[in-house]
Design a protein around this motif. Structure first.
Motif, PDB file in Angstrom:
ATOM      1  N   TYR A  66     -29.939  99.127  13.393  1.00  0.00           N
ATOM      2  CA  TYR A  66     -28.760  98.493  13.991  1.00  0.00           C
ATOM      3  C   TYR A  66     -29.158  97.827  15.296  1.00  0.00           C
ATOM      4  N   ASP A  67     -28.837  96.545  15.406  1.00  0.00           N
ATOM      5  CA  ASP A  67     -29.097  95.739  16.593  1.00  0.00           C
ATOM      6  C   ASP A  67     -27.831  95.773  17.442  1.00  0.00           C
ATOM      7  N   GLY A  68     -27.804  96.671  18.439  1.00  0.00           N
ATOM      8  CA  GLY A  68     -26.602  96.864  19.230  1.00  0.00           C
ATOM      9  C   GLY A  68     -26.263  95.696  20.122  1.00  0.00           C
ATOM     10  N   GLU A  69     -27.256  94.907  20.483  1.00  0.00           N
ATOM     11  CA  GLU A  69     -27.019  93.760  21.357  1.00  0.00           C
ATOM     12  C   GLU A  69     -26.348  92.626  20.602  1.00  0.00           C
ATOM     13  N   ARG A  70     -26.748  92.410  19.356  1.00  0.00           N
ATOM     14  CA  ARG A  70     -26.202  91.310  18.557  1.00  0.00           C
ATOM     15  C   ARG A  70     -25.194  91.791  17.519  1.00  0.00           C
ATOM     16  N   ASP A  71     -25.018  93.105  17.389  1.00  0.00           N
ATOM     17  CA  ASP A  71     -24.127  93.699  16.394  1.00  0.00           C
ATOM     18  C   ASP A  71     -24.515  93.242  14.986  1.00  0.00           C
ATOM     19  N   LEU A  72     -25.825  93.345  14.693  1.00  0.00           N
ATOM     20  CA  LEU A  72     -26.357  92.973  13.393  1.00  0.00           C
ATOM     21  C   LEU A  72     -27.111  94.152  12.791  1.00  0.00           C
ATOM     22  N   PHE A  79     -43.837 100.691   7.417  1.00  0.00           N
ATOM     23  CA  PHE A  79     -45.292 100.785   7.405  1.00  0.00           C
ATOM     24  C   PHE A  79     -45.939  99.599   8.102  1.00  0.00           C
ATOM     25  N   GLN A  80     -45.394  98.412   7.883  1.00  0.00           N
ATOM     26  CA  GLN A  80     -45.852  97.245   8.635  1.00  0.00           C
ATOM     27  C   GLN A  80     -45.179  97.166  10.003  1.00  0.00           C
ATOM     28  N   GLU A  81     -44.092  97.939  10.158  1.00  0.00           N
ATOM     29  CA  GLU A  81     -43.302  97.971  11.395  1.00  0.00           C
ATOM     30  C   GLU A  81     -42.867  96.566  11.799  1.00  0.00           C
ATOM     31  N   THR A  82     -42.189  95.922  10.843  1.00  0.00           N
ATOM     32  CA  THR A  82     -41.685  94.572  11.073  1.00  0.00           C
ATOM     33  C   THR A  82     -40.212  94.487  10.698  1.00  0.00           C
ATOM     34  N   LEU A  83     -39.464  93.701  11.468  1.00  0.00           N
ATOM     35  CA  LEU A  83     -38.094  93.356  11.112  1.00  0.00           C
ATOM     36  C   LEU A  83     -38.163  92.193  10.124  1.00  0.00           C
ATOM     37  N   THR A  84     -37.492  92.340   8.994  1.00  0.00           N
ATOM     38  CA  THR A  84     -37.668  91.344   7.935  1.00  0.00           C
ATOM     39  C   THR A  84     -36.442  90.470   7.681  1.00  0.00           C
ATOM     40  N   GLU A  85     -35.231  90.986   7.982  1.00  0.00           N
ATOM     41  CA  GLU A  85     -34.028  90.207   7.702  1.00  0.00           C
ATOM     42  C   GLU A  85     -32.851  90.790   8.465  1.00  0.00           C
ATOM     43  N   ALA A  86     -32.006  89.914   9.010  1.00  0.00           N
ATOM     44  CA  ALA A  86     -30.794  90.351   9.701  1.00  0.00           C
ATOM     45  C   ALA A  86     -29.565  89.957   8.897  1.00  0.00           C
ATOM     46  N   ARG A  87     -28.591  90.864   8.855  1.00  0.00           N
ATOM     47  CA  ARG A  87     -27.310  90.577   8.188  1.00  0.00           C
ATOM     48  C   ARG A  87     -26.164  90.964   9.110  1.00  0.00           C
ATOM     49  N   ASN A  88     -25.051  90.229   8.957  1.00  0.00           N
ATOM     50  CA  ASN A  88     -23.848  90.604   9.690  1.00  0.00           C
ATOM     51  C   ASN A  88     -23.037  91.600   8.855  1.00  0.00           C
ATOM     52  N   TRP A  89     -21.879  92.003   9.376  1.00  0.00           N
ATOM     53  CA  TRP A  89     -21.101  93.048   8.708  1.00  0.00           C
ATOM     54  C   TRP A  89     -20.425  92.550   7.439  1.00  0.00           C
ATOM     55  N   ASP A  90     -20.453  91.241   7.208  1.00  0.00           N
ATOM     56  CA  ASP A  90     -19.970  90.686   5.935  1.00  0.00           C
ATOM     57  C   ASP A  90     -21.101  90.551   4.926  1.00  0.00           C
ATOM     58  N   ASN A  91     -22.254  91.111   5.266  1.00  0.00           N
ATOM     59  CA  ASN A  91     -23.434  91.124   4.392  1.00  0.00           C
ATOM     60  C   ASN A  91     -24.024  89.739   4.189  1.00  0.00           C
ATOM     61  N   GLU A  92     -23.887  88.902   5.194  1.00  0.00           N
ATOM     62  CA  GLU A  92     -24.451  87.557   5.147  1.00  0.00           C
ATOM     63  C   GLU A  92     -25.741  87.527   5.972  1.00  0.00           C
ATOM     64  N   VAL A  93     -26.754  86.860   5.431  1.00  0.00           N
ATOM     65  CA  VAL A  93     -28.013  86.713   6.152  1.00  0.00           C
ATOM     66  C   VAL A  93     -27.797  85.836   7.376  1.00  0.00           C
ATOM     67  N   TYR A 124     -22.176 105.922  13.810  1.00  0.00           N
ATOM     68  CA  TYR A 124     -22.536 105.418  15.144  1.00  0.00           C
ATOM     69  C   TYR A 124     -22.450 103.893  15.143  1.00  0.00           C
ATOM     70  N   ALA A 125     -23.105 103.249  14.168  1.00  0.00           N
ATOM     71  CA  ALA A 125     -23.136 101.784  14.132  1.00  0.00           C
ATOM     72  C   ALA A 125     -21.745 101.209  13.917  1.00  0.00           C
ATOM     73  N   VAL A 126     -20.966 101.819  13.033  1.00  0.00           N
ATOM     74  CA  VAL A 126     -19.606 101.332  12.793  1.00  0.00           C
ATOM     75  C   VAL A 126     -18.770 101.458  14.056  1.00  0.00           C
TER      76      VAL A 126
END
Length: 276
Positions: A66-72, A79-93, A124-126
């Protein structure tokens, strides 16, 4: 099958909350406590969003960030420790400029970057999404822990676990590593009548940020190779992924049906109640 992995180990590191006692009612209790802190006109919407999570209809799931600053909500490769995709609460990329692609567990601050590792964290995130502050969420968590101790039905002994650990402790070195503070951990272990089986309790562990540090400490202190250590826990990010990275074996207590990684050192089970 998880018992076979444990039998092959010399040292077994157990999580406490959600691992050494039965039931998940405390997650519901925490959710209700959080909902009471949401503005009254938003409480129905809060419940709807949480229901979407429970029904698998939300981008918010175990293993996300959960990205608390952007609410995403981000997908994260542990294992690669990478962020791969962000979605909003409507499940949109969502395309995010200047977002970090590489993120280690040590980068989680539980404010701007919050790992969703077990059932404590989706509500917590909700709650954050609906304007509840981090301090209010901490108050709710502490309130829930007190209620768990005072109310019936929230701390349930796992059938057969006491006898199993008693026998296991004669052959293996057993350690507890928990995010609970020492007083809370001792109280829980005493209530569960399990405290005598563990040679050490590592409290206030700040998992997953410091998980590897604690596991390496155990490996060095008890002079064992990583492959002879098993981590048992209910939180994939806290207890499972870091252990696999270190070459340990793992037992993940979860309702997830499919393993997020193809690794024979990882065994899934939804209970520790089958020791008989």
């Amino acid at each position: 099958m998880y018992r076979n992995i444990i039998e092959q180990a010399d040292v077994v590191i157990f999580d406490l909350d959600g691992t050494l006692y039965e039931g998940k009612g405390h997650f519901k209790l925490h959710t209700e406590n959080l909902k009471s802190r949401v503005r009254k006109d938003l409480r129905e919407a809060f419940q709807e969003k949480y229901n979407e999570y429970e029904n698998g209809e939300s981008p918010l799931q175990i293993g996300k960030i959960y990205d608390g600053e952007r609410d995403l909500i981000w997908s994260w490769d542990p294992f690669q420790e990478t962020l791969t995709e962000a979605r909003n609460w409507d499940n949109e990329v969502v395309e995010v400029e200047n977002a970090p692609s590489f993120m280690q567990a040590s980068d989680f601050d539980f404010d701007k970057w919050v790992p969703i590792g077990d059932g404590w964290w989706p509500p917590y995130a909700v709650a954050r999404h609906f304007g509840v502050s981090v301090d209010e969420i901490k108050e709710s968590y502490n309130q829930t822990k007190v209620q768990m101790a005072e109310l019936e039905g929230f701390l349930n002994h796992t059938p057969g676990l006491k006898d199993y650990l008693q026998e296991l402790s004669k052959r293996k070195t057993l350690v507890v590593c928990t995010n609970s503070d020492l007083e809370d951990a001792k109280r829980l272990l005493s209530f569960l009548e399990l405290e005598q089986f563990f040679v050490e309790v590592i409290p206030s562990a700040l998992k997953p940020v410091n998980t590897k540090q604690h596991f390496n400490y155990v490996i060095e202190k008890y002079k064992v190779d990583a492959e002879k250590v098993v981590s048992v826990g209910d939180n994939f990010m806290n207890e499972i992924a870091p252990a696999l990275q270190l070459g340990m074996s793992t037992v993940w207590i979860t309702d997830v049906d499919e393993s997020p990684v193809d690794d024979d050192r990882l065994v899934l089970t939804n209970t520790l109640a089958t020791f008989e």
